[in-house]
Design an enzyme around this catalytic site. Structure first.
Site, short mmCIF file in Angstrom:
data_model
loop_
_atom_site.label_atom_id
_atom_site.label_comp_id
_atom_site.label_asym_id
_atom_site.label_seq_id
_atom_site.Cartn_x
_atom_site.Cartn_y
_atom_site.Cartn_z
NE ARG A 81 -1.89 -1.28 3.57
CZ ARG A 81 -2.13 -0.51 4.72
NH1 ARG A 81 -1.90 0.45 4.60
NH2 ARG A 81 -1.48 -1.24 5.88
CE1 TYR A 220 0.35 -6.33 -2.24
CE2 TYR A 220 -0.54 -4.50 -1.62
CZ TYR A 220 -0.07 -5.78 -1.32
OH TYR A 220 -0.18 -5.51 -0.28
CB CYS A 273 -0.09 -7.41 15.26
SG CYS A 273 1.23 -5.71 15.50
N GLY A 516 -0.53 -20.70 19.30
CA GLY A 516 -2.00 -21.19 20.51
C GLY A 516 -2.04 -21.15 21.32
#
Length: 609
Positions: A81, A220, A273, A516
């Protein structure tokens, strides 16, 4: 060429006069060789993919390992971006606010109209009708993207409910968002095309008041798949503000307890993240299960019962490939393995398979994302671009929740904000109430990632993970959140939490194993919602002690968990001037409620000694 001589204009499969006149207007401006309405069929996808292979844009992958899947390598200048070239063009500059680039809409339309003039010469102009969210909703959010990129057409089939069904939903006069896209690379007669056409001049422009998107120069993902961030966040956030709902950069997760009770969470994290990893969580604690409803965007509305309901407007996953592997995200790997996937800027193996950094089994030799030979241990640059992507259908996800296509959405029990911070921010904190939760989201700070331009590693404020995606003034956005809470029954509002999986110890290593094991944090959150779990009141909110978490079978010392949960008032005092600086940047539209929460935090920290 006049519209009368452009093939395809006279055979449009719709009577929608507003759409037809817009298509004609764009065709006359951009001068394509022909106009085609995309129908969204598998046959169309396969035909276009074959044409793109022939053109050198796509490479067909090993059918045994990734059926019906392809690799695209972009131009090295067109890989992410471009926030510096992304504009919010409101009538008044104050409407866009300090977080956005602004230009007068009339001036921008003039500049871009000149760029669009003749820009599709030698190419096909595709008319791509699509629906954001389930087709069965009462008020479907429809759009039409006009593009000269076949890569965009096949990607839109994966990412949205695209084609004939969306066009039929528009009827003869239904409202739709106009999304115009061109790679900005006209072809003169006899001129050979390049595998990834684009232009050095790029604009990704939004007109929130007229619900329009104009994009030029980039092929893109986020710049070219205009249903993605452009519509579902920038334009939709403006719609949501006007209509009383929320369009958010959030995953939607369903967590099922051993008692078979379902809890639904929406969670906002900046890029890289762990959003997709959490969305496809495999809990490590016995008896708990997770299912996914989305990994990137949530549209949330209050239901008749006063609860907040979320739907995912997307139809596919557009995930960052590097770091995705059988340990970090086995369900993403299984989704990709099922096929029908378009990869962009990952590396190619000698047997026509894909590879990226973080994936198991590094080969000795690869073709890297720039098309060059790459040798393990010798080549110093990454084989895959850090922002390389997989674009894959949601329906293939092995843990997809059955409600994923339900027009009603799912009732949200908790909202999570998260960020990537080495220090200061504990593993999990509960907000005292809705307004305190808004303050937490409004002051989120995260270290920079490769998904956007900018210096990697520096902390930037990223409110609700929406900094690059707000379609209007950030202060009005905070006020909108506060108002929604004030106008609701507080007992039915989702509880708000802040998480940070990335805190590090003195040795620089992660204190919490993540992936997990994050299910242990979610279990505590569920128990807080059910008023079953303990937590200590700290200056920043309610934080568990290590013993409040279910640590059975966890291969981490209790001491490290305690450090991950620690609230250090001195570190938070250092944070205060940065928050103050951020609020000064937001300016006079910063809501009083957010400022009040900041003053209360300062007071609690001063009392903490």
């Amino acid at each position: 060429m006049t519209s009368a001589t452009i093939p395809g204009l006279d055979t449009a499969p719709t009577n929608h006069q507003g759409l037809l006149s817009w298509v004609q207007e764009v065709a006359e401006l951009t001068q394509p060789d022909r106009v085609v309405f995309a129908d969204g069929s598998d046959e169309e996808f396969n035909r276009l993919a074959a044409e793109l292979v022939e053109a050198g844009t796509l490479k067909k992958l090993n059918e045994k390992k990734h059926p019906n899947s392809y690799l695209a390598l972009s131009d090295p200048s067109d890989v992410a971006r471009v926030e510096s070239r992304t504009y919010i063009c409101t009538e008044e500059e104050s409407g866009a606010g300090p977080t956005n680039n602004w230009m007068d809409p009339t001036e921008m339309r003039s500049i871009m109209t000149d760029l669009y003039r003749g820009c599709m010469r030698g190419r096909t102009m595709w008319v791509v009708p699509f629906c954001m969210g389930p087709l069965g909703v009462e008020d479907p959010k429809l759009g039409v993207e006009i593009t000269d990129s076949e890569y965009v057409v096949i990607s839109m089939k994966v990412m949205t409910r695209m084609g004939k069904a969306a066009l039929e939903k528009m009827g003869d006069d239904g409202f739709f968002v106009k999304a115009l896209h061109s790679v900005g690379a006209p072809l003169e007669p006899g001129q050979k095309d390049v595998p990834w056409p684009c232009n050095d001049t790029k604009y990704i422009t939004h007109f929130p008041e007229t619900r329009e998107i104009w994009s030029y120069g980039s092929g893109y993902g986020g710049n070219a798949l205009l249903g993605k961030k452009c519509y579902s966040l920038r334009i939709a956030s403006a719609m949501a503000h006007d209509e009383g709902w929320l369009a958010e950069h959030m995953l939607i997760l369903k967590l099922i307890s051993p008692e078979n009770k379902a809890y639904y969470f929406a969670a906002a994290f900046p890029s890289a993240c762990g959003k997709t990893n959490l969305a496809m969580l495999q809990p490590t604690i016995p008896g708990w299960r997770a299912e996914t409803l989305g990994d990137d965007i949530a549209w949330m509305r209050f239901g008749k019962d006063g609860r907040l309901y979320a739907v995912n407007p997307e139809f596919g996953f557009f995930g960052v490939a590097p770091g995705t592997n059988w340990k970090s995200n086995p369900n993403a790997m299984r989704t990709i393995e099922a096929g029908n996937t378009v990869f962009t800027n990952v590396a190619l193996t000698d047997d026509n398979d894909v590879w990226w950094e973080g994936l198991e089994g590094q080969p000795e030799h690869l073709i890297d994302w720039k098309g060059n030979d790459w040798y393990a241990g010798k080549t110093e640059t990454p084989a895959a671009h850090p922002n390389s992507r997989y674009c894959t259908p949601m329906s293939q996800c092995p843990i997809l929740a059955p409600e994923w296509d339900d027009p009603q959405g799912v009732p949200i029990s908790g909202i999570l904000f998260g960020a990537r911070r080495k220090t200061t921010v504990p593993l999990v904190t509960q907000a005292r109430d809705w307004q305190h939760g808004v303050f937490m989201g409004a002051t989120m700070g995260s270290e920079q990632t490769a998904a956007a331009e900018g210096k990697v590693g520096t902390v930037r404020r990223d409110p609700m993970a929406m900094l690059p995606f707000l379609g209007y003034h950030v202060g009005d956005y905070f006020q909108h959140w506060i108002d929604l809470g004030k106008n609701s029954d507080e007992s039915k509002l989702p509880k708000v939490f802040f998480v940070n999986w990335f805190r590090r110890g003195d040795d620089g290593g992660f204190l919490w194993p993540g992936f997990g094991e994050n299910s242990r944090v979610l279990k505590w959150i569920v128990d807080r919602i059910e008023h079953k779990a303990g937590g200590q009141d700290t200056p920043i909110g309610i934080v568990p002690k290590a013993e409040d978490l279910d640590l059975d079978g966890l291969d981490v010392s209790v001491d490290d968990v305690a450090k991950a949960l620690a609230v250090n008032p001195d570190e938070w005092r250092e944070e205060l001037p940065q928050i103050e600086e951020w609020f000064e940047f937001v300016g006079e539209k910063l809501p009083t409620g957010v400022r009040d929460e900041f003053e209360a935090l300062k007071q609690r920290l001063s009392e903490a000694g």
